[in-house]
Design a protein around this motif. Structure first.
Motif, mmCIF file in Angstrom:
data_model
loop_
_atom_site.group_PDB
_atom_site.id
_atom_site.type_symbol
_atom_site.label_atom_id
_atom_site.label_comp_id
_atom_site.label_asym_id
_atom_site.label_seq_id
_atom_site.Cartn_x
_atom_site.Cartn_y
_atom_site.Cartn_z
ATOM 1 N N UNK A 87 0.834 -1.203 0.000
ATOM 2 C CA UNK A 87 0.000 0.000 0.000
ATOM 3 C C UNK A 87 0.869 1.255 0.000
ATOM 4 N N UNK A 88 0.228 2.411 0.085
ATOM 5 C CA UNK A 88 0.953 3.683 0.003
ATOM 6 C C UNK A 88 1.838 3.930 1.222
ATOM 7 N N UNK A 144 -12.642 -6.350 -4.144
ATOM 8 C CA UNK A 144 -13.811 -5.960 -4.922
ATOM 9 C C UNK A 144 -13.421 -4.805 -5.834
ATOM 10 N N UNK A 145 -13.489 -5.029 -7.127
ATOM 11 C CA UNK A 145 -13.202 -4.020 -8.144
ATOM 12 C C UNK A 145 -11.863 -3.304 -7.902
ATOM 13 N N UNK A 146 -10.843 -4.060 -7.572
ATOM 14 C CA UNK A 146 -9.514 -3.482 -7.383
ATOM 15 C C UNK A 146 -9.260 -2.932 -5.998
ATOM 16 N N UNK A 147 -10.264 -2.888 -5.138
ATOM 17 C CA UNK A 147 -10.084 -2.448 -3.756
ATOM 18 C C UNK A 147 -9.795 -3.661 -2.890
ATOM 19 N N UNK A 177 -5.418 -1.605 3.430
ATOM 20 C CA UNK A 177 -6.307 -1.167 2.364
ATOM 21 C C UNK A 177 -5.472 -0.688 1.184
ATOM 22 N N UNK A 178 -5.860 -1.100 0.005
ATOM 23 C CA UNK A 178 -5.175 -0.692 -1.209
ATOM 24 C C UNK A 178 -6.200 -0.523 -2.304
#
Length: 130
Positions: free
Chosen positions: A48-49, A97-100, A114-115
């Motif tokens: 993640x960031x 879900x959808x890239x999340x 979370x990414x």
């Protein structure tokens, strides 16, 4: 007769040497048969960031997910009732879900990872001409 005796002894020596030889045992070949698993496994590593790294191993055949985060391992089972790919156990929930990609602790609603992945850009758009 004296000439016949060495010939007979030589013949007996040849016969006795060939008669004593047994055919060698064939080397037994023992093959350890390991059951081949045809599991459909996918393994991904996400960062993640903040630089946190999560390793996700999903076994689609057994409907399980194994999450490695901060030196801990979490084993989760796929939830059929939830959308796209979601796996959970009593305490934790992983969803993609959808890239999340989200990994959270359920009882305190605390997000552990979370990414939001950037959408893949497609090539130049072709416009229709009329």
């Amino acid at each position: 007769m004296k000439k016949l005796l060495p010939t007979i002894l030589l013949g007996l020596a040849v016969l006795s040497s060939t008669a004593c030889k047994h055919p060698g045992k064939d080397a037994e070949t023992v093959t350890a048969t390991t059951p081949e698993t045809k599991d459909d496994i996918s393994k991904n590593v996400y960062v993640d960031s903040y630089g946190e790294k999560i390793e996700v191993t999903i076994n689609h055949s057994k409907n399980t997910a194994t999450i490695h985060l901060n030196g801990k391992t979490y084993d989760l089972k796929k939830s059929a009732a939830l959308p796209e790919y979601t796996a959970s156990n009593e305490e934790y929930q992983y969803s993609e879900i959808k890239g999340n990609i989200t990994f959270l602790k359920k009882n305190v609603d605390m997000v552990l990872f979370h990414l939001k992945q950037a959408k893949k850009e497609s090539g130049p758009a072709k416009m229709a001409s009329y």
